[in-house]
Design a protein around this motif. Structure first.
Motif, PDB file in Angstrom:
ATOM      1  N   GLU A   1       6.088  72.626 -15.723  1.00  0.00           N
ATOM      2  CA  GLU A   1       7.477  72.199 -15.584  1.00  0.00           C
ATOM      3  C   GLU A   1       7.698  70.803 -16.155  1.00  0.00           C
ATOM      4  OE1 GLU A   1       5.254  72.548 -13.307  1.00  0.00           O
ATOM      5  OE2 GLU A   1       5.509  71.263 -11.552  1.00  0.00           O
ATOM      6  N   HIS A   2       6.637  70.135 -16.582  1.00  0.00           N
ATOM      7  CA  HIS A   2       6.780  68.795 -17.134  1.00  0.00           C
ATOM      8  C   HIS A   2       7.034  68.866 -18.634  1.00  0.00           C
ATOM      9  CE1 HIS A   2       4.565  66.740 -13.527  1.00  0.00           C
ATOM     10  NE2 HIS A   2       5.505  67.569 -13.155  1.00  0.00           N
TER      11      HIS A   2
ATOM     12  N   ARG B   1      10.231  74.163  -8.758  1.00  0.00           N
ATOM     13  CA  ARG B   1       9.308  73.881  -9.859  1.00  0.00           C
ATOM     14  C   ARG B   1       9.924  74.356 -11.180  1.00  0.00           C
ATOM     15  NH1 ARG B   1       5.283  75.460 -13.207  1.00  0.00           N
ATOM     16  NH2 ARG B   1       5.432  77.686 -12.821  1.00  0.00           N
TER      17      ARG B   1
ATOM     18  N   VAL C   1       1.767  67.623  -8.434  1.00  0.00           N
ATOM     19  CA  VAL C   1       0.968  67.973  -9.615  1.00  0.00           C
ATOM     20  C   VAL C   1       1.683  69.112 -10.321  1.00  0.00           C
ATOM     21  CG1 VAL C   1      -1.342  67.246  -8.921  1.00  0.00           C
ATOM     22  CG2 VAL C   1      -0.431  69.405  -8.082  1.00  0.00           C
ATOM     23  N   PRO C   2       1.596  69.148 -11.668  1.00  0.00           N
ATOM     24  CA  PRO C   2       2.291  70.215 -12.391  1.00  0.00           C
ATOM     25  C   PRO C   2       1.794  71.597 -11.958  1.00  0.00           C
ATOM     26  CG  PRO C   2       1.230  68.669 -13.940  1.00  0.00           C
ATOM     27  CD  PRO C   2       0.827  68.267 -12.558  1.00  0.00           C
ATOM     28  N   ASP C   3       2.690  72.579 -12.012  1.00  0.00           N
ATOM     29  CA  ASP C   3       2.295  73.974 -11.824  1.00  0.00           C
ATOM     30  C   ASP C   3       1.684  74.214 -10.445  1.00  0.00           C
ATOM     31  OD1 ASP C   3       2.261  76.480 -12.916  1.00  0.00           O
ATOM     32  OD2 ASP C   3       0.344  76.245 -13.920  1.00  0.00           O
ATOM     33  N   PHE C   4       2.152  73.472  -9.424  1.00  0.00           N
ATOM     34  CA  PHE C   4       1.641  73.566  -8.052  1.00  0.00           C
ATOM     35  C   PHE C   4       0.140  73.296  -7.993  1.00  0.00           C
ATOM     36  CE2 PHE C   4       5.133  76.913  -7.675  1.00  0.00           C
ATOM     37  CZ  PHE C   4       6.049  76.042  -7.116  1.00  0.00           C
TER      38      PHE C   4
ATOM     39  N   ARG D   1      -1.979  74.699  -9.870  1.00  0.00           N
ATOM     40  CA  ARG D   1      -2.725  75.902 -10.237  1.00  0.00           C
ATOM     41  C   ARG D   1      -3.672  75.673 -11.406  1.00  0.00           C
ATOM     42  NH1 ARG D   1       1.980  80.321  -9.464  1.00  0.00           N
ATOM     43  NH2 ARG D   1       2.968  79.041 -11.018  1.00  0.00           N
TER      44      ARG D   1
END
Lengths: 309, 309
Positions: free
Chosen positions: A130-131, A228, B297-300, B302
């Motif tokens: 999502e960044h 997200r 953190v990006p993408d939870f 993952r």
């Protein structure tokens, strides 16, 4: 492990995807030289600070000179303008590709400008977070992910093989589709989910009877999962919506029809219909985990990261 | 760190929430004795194998005898039947609470049966995962989470303090609300997100032009985020839909209205409207992360768990 596949690679656009490509190309030694280009002076400066390439220029038409592989990583609405600008300087025999989330529109925008002798093979790596921006990229983004290529009829087989080998060198598995099918698949697996996520976050943000701080505070009960996707790059997603319109409208119509059915079941207390749907969807997640497309831990593994107690 | 707060705690229902309570109560030494009760013989046997309690019985009315704290953790549609069954055996001065996701309906179902001298204080811990059953529970589920209590007017202050201290001992922060407000807040932050997630997974599962294996294969592009919520317990969520109907229908109406606006903007190519919404929603996620309600953190996170390349 790898060796130089292209003497010179030009990266047009250096956001999340472009900068991840730069890092991977460098780390795996896939290019003799990496030329980085982006319209924004600040982004170009940042790319240089990060050491993403060997040369930097704001002029895309200069970046592509002598490049054997040109990768366009810009919002899909900018594809046509980029193609028009770079076309006169593309080297004969070069491979021109992109990473856009829509394919029919990108092809319609870029194809008219591609000179004879240049191999235009559109692509779409199914990877990201999502960044956005050059700082958001990282080495290994494409590893274990899919990359869809939508080669035109009569594509040069050597060029197609070479581009396929490039993505495989980044750890991706390459699939091929016709552009229209790609756009339908992505409309349901990616575009609709993003639009729905943006929409629900907007709905919650607009409540008067529930305060914003309550929405934030209790978001762990479900809502936060949607935020997200709804934090993704607004320019990119505006362009996706405008450039895959028909497929997206079809998916939205189906979604709304299904939701009306569900809403009616709730209104009339039809528990069996709710139970049937709620049971069926469980199997879909199981299949995704079995296919290695999501992590096999509850709560996306967040409980292992966010424990405070 | 803690000491016995209740001589005997009876847990009615031993799924994800009940079994997490059992583990936390044991680990923190909050009860002299834990009595576990569930209707299902298999679940009761499993709870015993896991050593979740000190005594086990399929008869809820026996489990509550002499208990100082009774926690009902069953699908909200079963609340009334449980209250009717246990009411005659509730000890004078005992605290009776629940963990249900809807509050007005639970109160309407249970209150008529609660004997004088028993302190009925409904509650709702905002914690859980998409998994269910006694094996899905774990120690620490409630740490760093919120617990909402909806005490009736004229509640006994000592009892309320004691229940508050109990949740605090599990690491939760306790908030108080009136039941109707709780039901509105949860409708937007939890119930609507689950319903939307179930719906979109159903829509994707029903496509004819895109195969199920394509949906699975490319799910990392957005769709997979929805499948987590859509893998939640079907019985629990059927009951939530049936028991918070009015608030859910209100949120669904708002959501659909907003979606129609978005759909029209896509059809008519109104990029500025799309961009406005897509920018605004980014801030909501930032607020959630700042409030410590999601991982930063990006993408939870993952990507840190699922790297294969």
């Amino acid at each position: 492990m790898s060796s130089v596949m292209f003497e010179r690679i030009a990266l047009i656009g250096i956001g999340l995807i472009g900068s991840s490509l730069a890092r991977d190309i460098r780390a795996r030694g896939l290019a003799g030289e990496i030329v980085v280009s982006t319209r924004s002076p600040e982004t170009l400066r940042r790319a240089e600070e990060l050491g993403l390439g060997d040369r930097y220029t704001a002029a895309a038409e200069d970046a592509v000179r002598g490049a054997d592989l040109v990768i366009v990583s810009v919002p899909v609405g900018a594809s046509g303008a980029v193609a028009e600008k770079i076309a006169p300087n593309l080297k004969k025999g070069a491979i021109l590709t992109d990473v856009g989330s829509t394919k029919a529109s990108v092809i319609a925008q870029m194809s008219p400008f591609v000179p004879k002798g240049v191999h235009f093979i559109p692509g779409h790596p199914i990877a990201g977070t999502e960044h956005s921006g050059p700082d958001a990229g990282f080495e290994g983004l494409f590893a274990g992910r899919w990359c869809i290529l939508t080669p035109p009829e009569g594509v040069d087989e050597d060029a197609l093989q070479k581009l396929t080998a490039f993505w495989q060198a980044l750890g991706s598995t390459v699939d091929r589709m016709v552009p229209e099918h790609h756009d339908k698949v992505l409309a349901i697996v990616s575009h609709l989910p993003h639009i729905i996520a943006y929409n629900i976050v907007g709905t919650a943000d607009d409540m008067e009877t529930v305060t914003q701080s309550e929405v934030i505070q209790y978001s762990a009960s479900g809502f936060r999962d949607f935020t997200r996707l709804a934090a993704s790059d607004p320019t990119m997603w505006r362009d996706v919506c405008l450039h895959n319109r028909d497929a997206i409208l079809e998916m939205l119509a189906r979604f709304s029809e299904d939701l009306a059915y569900l809403q009616r079941a709730i209104r009339w207390g039809e528990g069996d219909k709710l139970f049937e749907l709620f049971s069926r969807t469980r199997d879909v997640r199981r299949s995704i985990i079995e296919a290695g497309q999501d992590v096999d831990v509850p709560d996306f593994g967040r409980h292992t990261l966010d424990k405070k107690g």
